[in-house]
Design an enzyme around this catalytic site. Structure first.
Site, PDB file in Angstrom:
ATOM      1  N   ASN A   9       0.863  -1.184   0.000  1.00  0.00           N
ATOM      2  CA  ASN A   9       0.000   0.000   0.000  1.00  0.00           C
ATOM      3  C   ASN A   9       0.901   1.236   0.000  1.00  0.00           C
ATOM      4  O   ASN A   9       1.483   1.579   1.019  1.00  0.00           O
ATOM      5  CB  ASN A   9      -0.891  -0.028   1.253  1.00  0.00           C
ATOM      6  CG  ASN A   9      -1.648   1.270   1.471  1.00  0.00           C
ATOM      7  OD1 ASN A   9      -1.818   2.055   0.532  1.00  0.00           O
ATOM      8  ND2 ASN A   9      -2.090   1.509   2.688  1.00  0.00           N
TER       9      ASN A   9
ATOM     10  N   LYS B 146       0.110   4.258  -0.147  1.00  0.00           N
ATOM     11  CA  LYS B 146      -0.534   5.440   0.454  1.00  0.00           C
ATOM     12  C   LYS B 146      -0.345   6.649  -0.487  1.00  0.00           C
ATOM     13  O   LYS B 146      -0.299   6.452  -1.702  1.00  0.00           O
ATOM     14  CB  LYS B 146       0.021   5.707   1.851  1.00  0.00           C
ATOM     15  CG  LYS B 146       0.044   4.448   2.721  1.00  0.00           C
ATOM     16  CD  LYS B 146       0.234   4.752   4.170  1.00  0.00           C
ATOM     17  CE  LYS B 146       0.499   3.477   4.929  1.00  0.00           C
ATOM     18  NZ  LYS B 146       0.299   3.605   6.345  1.00  0.00           N
TER      19      LYS B 146
ATOM     20  N   HIS C 252      -9.319   1.168   5.190  1.00  0.00           N
ATOM     21  CA  HIS C 252      -8.004   1.335   5.820  1.00  0.00           C
ATOM     22  C   HIS C 252      -8.165   2.240   7.038  1.00  0.00           C
ATOM     23  O   HIS C 252      -8.989   3.172   7.023  1.00  0.00           O
ATOM     24  CB  HIS C 252      -7.012   1.945   4.820  1.00  0.00           C
ATOM     25  CG  HIS C 252      -5.612   1.906   5.329  1.00  0.00           C
ATOM     26  ND1 HIS C 252      -5.134   2.831   6.205  1.00  0.00           N
ATOM     27  CD2 HIS C 252      -4.600   1.032   5.105  1.00  0.00           C
ATOM     28  CE1 HIS C 252      -3.866   2.536   6.509  1.00  0.00           C
ATOM     29  NE2 HIS C 252      -3.524   1.448   5.853  1.00  0.00           N
TER      30      HIS C 252
ATOM     31  N   GLU D   5      -6.582   4.640   8.060  1.00  0.00           N
ATOM     32  CA  GLU D   5      -6.416   6.076   7.786  1.00  0.00           C
ATOM     33  C   GLU D   5      -7.693   6.663   7.180  1.00  0.00           C
ATOM     34  O   GLU D   5      -8.014   7.831   7.409  1.00  0.00           O
ATOM     35  CB  GLU D   5      -5.181   6.295   6.884  1.00  0.00           C
ATOM     36  CG  GLU D   5      -3.901   6.022   7.678  1.00  0.00           C
ATOM     37  CD  GLU D   5      -2.732   5.497   6.876  1.00  0.00           C
ATOM     38  OE1 GLU D   5      -2.748   5.588   5.644  1.00  0.00           O
ATOM     39  OE2 GLU D   5      -1.789   4.981   7.508  1.00  0.00           O
TER      40      GLU D   5
ATOM     41  N   GLU E  40      -5.181  -5.180  10.676  1.00  0.00           N
ATOM     42  CA  GLU E  40      -4.136  -4.187  10.875  1.00  0.00           C
ATOM     43  C   GLU E  40      -4.351  -3.470  12.198  1.00  0.00           C
ATOM     44  O   GLU E  40      -5.152  -2.515  12.261  1.00  0.00           O
ATOM     45  CB  GLU E  40      -4.169  -3.155   9.741  1.00  0.00           C
ATOM     46  CG  GLU E  40      -3.944  -3.736   8.378  1.00  0.00           C
ATOM     47  CD  GLU E  40      -3.349  -2.708   7.436  1.00  0.00           C
ATOM     48  OE1 GLU E  40      -2.239  -2.914   6.968  1.00  0.00           O
ATOM     49  OE2 GLU E  40      -3.998  -1.669   7.210  1.00  0.00           O
TER      50      GLU E  40
ATOM     51  N   GLY F  55       2.687   2.044  10.673  1.00  0.00           N
ATOM     52  CA  GLY F  55       3.604   3.172  10.488  1.00  0.00           C
ATOM     53  C   GLY F  55       4.358   3.557  11.744  1.00  0.00           C
ATOM     54  O   GLY F  55       4.992   4.608  11.789  1.00  0.00           O
TER      55      GLY F  55
ATOM     56  N   SER G  18       3.733  -2.414  10.117  1.00  0.00           N
ATOM     57  CA  SER G  18       5.196  -2.407  10.226  1.00  0.00           C
ATOM     58  C   SER G  18       5.849  -3.721   9.787  1.00  0.00           C
ATOM     59  O   SER G  18       6.854  -4.157  10.368  1.00  0.00           O
ATOM     60  CB  SER G  18       5.616  -2.033  11.653  1.00  0.00           C
ATOM     61  OG  SER G  18       5.162  -0.730  11.967  1.00  0.00           O
TER      62      SER G  18
HETATM   63  C1  PEP Z   1      -0.595   0.039   6.009  1.00  0.00           C
HETATM   64  O1  PEP Z   1      -0.610   1.186   5.611  1.00  0.00           O
HETATM   65  O2  PEP Z   1      -1.524  -0.709   5.704  1.00  0.00           O
HETATM   66  C2  PEP Z   1       0.533  -0.401   6.835  1.00  0.00           C
HETATM   67  C3  PEP Z   1       0.468  -1.580   7.385  1.00  0.00           C
HETATM   68  O3  PEP Z   1       1.577   0.488   6.989  1.00  0.00           O
HETATM   69  P1  PEP Z   1       3.046   0.166   7.598  1.00  0.00           P
HETATM   70  O4  PEP Z   1       3.498  -1.135   6.959  1.00  0.00           O
HETATM   71  O5  PEP Z   1       3.881   1.331   7.203  1.00  0.00           O
HETATM   72  O6  PEP Z   1       2.882   0.002   9.074  1.00  0.00           O
END
Ligand code: PEP
Length: 260
Positions: free
Chosen positions: A11, A13, A103, A105, A175, A181, A221
């Site tokens: 992803n 973003k 997501h 976000e 998630e 992040g 992460s």
């Molecule tokens: C994500 O945006 O779905 C995500 C898991 O981000 P990150 O891997 O940067 O934690």
């Protein structure tokens, strides 16, 4: 992982413009080829900004690259006076295979709740694409110890009104918001606890065959250094990767998680 093909999806973003996207996809394809990537063993996908989709499609299809691509969001509407929105039919016309919905976000900054996520998932399915439906708890809920019940409540909401056949073909991404992040990755046991509970819930809501088929990713992460232990969990069928997917060499290592 049973017979489920793992899905490693990056992803991006709101990163990489369409010029940069071309370079990253090409480098990802070359790196995967150098590593003897076989798409039947693990599926690689890039989930890119809307403005990148056309160029990513052209490169991937033109060079027959073994990489799927998709979008990060979709409108709940089909067409009309919805300035700034992108419909599922528009994404399907660009041959997107996947569309991420819900997501954290989007939930946090755009007020999306499970009912909206459910409506978006239905639009994606109606346009013959595959939703990657995100769920996950915030830190307060994890600290209270109610994370499993919370996530299962989200699952009930986001899967409402879908058929068993539709659910069998979609992807759920667990998630935990506190791990996105932040560099703070859930332990493999944490990932398995919730992914296993999600699969059991899908079995209760639909049937065992559906639970056996649905793919459940972990996200938060994920890096090449921690992906193998997470992927070794029986109910984890892939990863949704944010930051680490922007580096094509690092993302290729994640896709090749079982060949360090
Ligand atoms: C994500 O945006 O779905 C995500 C898991 O981000 P990150 O891997 O940067 O934690």
């Amino acid at each position: 992982m049973a017979n489920r093909t793992p899905l490693l999806a990056g992803n991006w973003k709101m990163n990489l413009n369409h010029v940069e996207a071309a370079g990253v996809v090409q480098k990802l394809a070359w790196t995967l080829a150098d590593m003897n990537y076989e798409k039947d063993k693990a599926e690689a996908a890039v989930i890119v900004p809307f403005t990148d989709i056309r160029v990513v499609q052209t490169i991937i299809e033109g060079d027959k690259m073994p990489i799927a691509f998709g979008a990060q969001d979709v409108s709940v509407h089909d067409a009309g006076a919805y300035t700034g929105e992108i419909s599922s039919e528009m994404l399907a016309k660009l041959n997107c295979r996947y569309v991420v919905v819900g997501h954290s976000e989007r939930r946090e900054y755009h007020g999306e709740d499970d009912a909206i996520v459910n409506a978006k998932a239905k639009k994606v399915l109606a346009a013959a694409m595959t939703p990657i439906i995100c769920v996950g708890e915030k830190l307060e809920i994890r600290k209270e110890g109610t994370h499993v019940a919370f996530v299962l409540g989200q699952i009930d909401g986001v899967l409402a009104g879908l058929t068993a056949e539709q659910v069998a073909g979609l992807v759920i991404a667990y998630e935990p918001v506190w791990a996105i992040g932040t560099g703070e990755v859930a332990t493999p046991d944490d990932a398995q606890e919730v992914c296993g509970a999600i699969r059991t819930r899908v079995g209760e809501l639909f049937d065992d065959a559906t639970a056996e088929k649905v793919r459940i990713q972990y996200g938060g992460s994920v890096k090449s250094s921690n992906v193998a232990d997470i992927m070794a969990q029986p109910d984890v069928d892939g990863a949704l990767v944010g930051g680490a997917s922007l580096d094509p060499v690092e993302f290729a290592r994640i896709v090749m998680f079982d060949k360090k």
